[in-house]
Design an enzyme around this catalytic site. Structure first.
Site, mmCIF file in Angstrom:
data_model
loop_
_atom_site.group_PDB
_atom_site.id
_atom_site.type_symbol
_atom_site.label_atom_id
_atom_site.label_comp_id
_atom_site.label_asym_id
_atom_site.label_seq_id
_atom_site.Cartn_x
_atom_site.Cartn_y
_atom_site.Cartn_z
ATOM 1 N N LYS A 91 28.393 32.600 56.572
ATOM 2 C CA LYS A 91 29.405 31.685 55.860
ATOM 3 C C LYS A 91 30.669 32.507 55.671
ATOM 4 C CE LYS A 91 29.602 27.372 54.354
ATOM 5 N NZ LYS A 91 28.762 26.089 54.694
ATOM 6 N N LYS A 194 35.089 13.915 52.813
ATOM 7 C CA LYS A 194 34.572 13.996 54.096
ATOM 8 C C LYS A 194 33.336 13.349 54.291
ATOM 9 C CE LYS A 194 36.114 18.403 56.232
ATOM 10 N NZ LYS A 194 35.904 19.751 56.418
#
Length: 364
Positions: A91, A194
């Site tokens: 990440k 989203k």
């Protein structure tokens, strides 16, 4: 207190000594010309190149950004393992307010840092980054997914993320109530950005009642303008106390399940898209003690990573959707393992993921 490099000592202790550490590599990135400050964390490449999105967020401190990158990368290792992908976990976080500091120059500089890892890390979208951003990053880095179809990508991965969460909800309903249908159930969604707004569509189509909340009024209006039947809670605190709530879906940032929220939850199921929903070890037991069924976040929200992983091999939406549909079966298998082992579902998912990673290391 800092070490000789100037890094906070507690960050280095987390990296090298704690149960939350064990990461293979952490890269601190800075480009003064563009203002880029970023952290790339690779937790594991046992199953293959680390895959995970890029978060763009105004962290209160660099130490907080590093800690978030470490936690998110570790979660991606488990998510990718449970999704059956040949990828490890990684990440990245970019420090700053994306509404004010994001620029083409900054994204290009970030792409150069990702490219410098030579394919050990494959990036994609996350909170604060979008398809258009990945198109820019890809100009400097071939190991970029989540690009637009015009640029050879799969587009918005939140579509299949929401579909996977919906499958996790159906599995939870089957396990708890004996029927995967959500018709007549009430689902509360915290965060309708989203992923959350796609999830609303799935739930309404299945006959569920929906209650939403979001810190952005425009996100709420987008839903209520299209679906006036959707109710709105004042905030997350009100949502989790909503009478008659069957399922709570945290779809914003992490740590939604903590010492303050778990005791007042009215829902019997928690199943949402947010990463790292458990604020600390032990919360999963608190949920179980209250009789609340928890569908592990990194299992049910894996639809997006399934999509971006497929992009590396020539994207096919139908193939990806079929893989994401298996989240239903995977979630049921975790509940069964939890019952057999007498442990919470989160612990059962961890055991299965750790076994797959250990087996991969043994073959290496």
């Amino acid at each position: 207190m800092t070490d000789v490099t100037g890094a906070p000592a507690d960050v280095l202790h987390t990296l090298f000594h704690s149960d939350q550490g064990g990461h293979e590599q952490v890269v601190l990135c800075q480009d003064r010309a563009s203002g880029l400050k970023a952290v790339i964390a690779l937790h594991s490449t046992a199953l293959g190149p680390a895959l995970g999105g890029t978060r763009f967020y105004p962290y209160a401190s660099e130490a907080e950004a590093v800690a978030d990158a470490l936690n998110l990368a570790r979660g991606m290792s488990y998510k990718n393992a449970m999704a059956g992908l040949d990828h490890g976990g990684g990440k990245a976080v970019i420090i700053g307010d994306p509404d004010t500091v994001k620029s083409e120059e900054l994204l290009l500089a970030y792409g150069r840092f990702v490219a410098s890892l030579g394919g050990r890390y494959v990036t994609a979208c996350d909170v604060g980054t979008y398809v258009a951003d990945m198109d820019v990053v890809a100009r400097e880095c071939r190991w970029t997914t989540g690009r637009s179809p015009q640029n050879g990508g799969a587009g918005d991965s939140s579509v299949l993320t929401a579909f996977g969460v919906f499958q996790g909800m159906r599995a939870s309903a089957r396990h708890l109530w004996g029927d995967p249908s959500l018709r007549g159930r009430t689902v509360g969604i915290a965060g309708v950005g989203k992923v959350g707004h796609h999830l609303v569509e799935h739930l309404l189509a299945d006959g569920a009642g929906v209650v939403i909340t979001d810190v952005r009024p425009e996100s709420v209006r987008r839903i209520t303008d299209q679906h006036p039947e959707v109710r709105v809670a004042a905030d997350t605190d009100a949502l989790i106390r909503e009478p008659g709530l069957d399922i709570y879906a945290p779809c914003a940032l992490g740590a939604a399940l903590n010492d303050d929220t778990v005791p007042v939850l009215t829902a019997k199921v928690v199943c949402g898209a947010a990463n790292n929903q458990l604020a600390h070890p032990g919360v999963e037991k608190d949920l179980a003690d209250r009789g609340i069924l928890y569908a592990p976040d990194y299992v049910v929200n894996a639809g997006g990573v399934i999509q971006v992983a497929d992009e590396l091999h020539g994207f096919d939406f139908d193939r990806c959707k079929a893989k994401a549909a298996k989240i239903f079966d995977t979630t049921l298998s975790i509940f069964a393992r939890a019952k057999d082992d007498g442990i919470p579902p989160a612990a059962a998912a961890d055991r299965i993921a750790e076994q797959r990673m250990a087996e991969a290391r043994g073959r290496a």
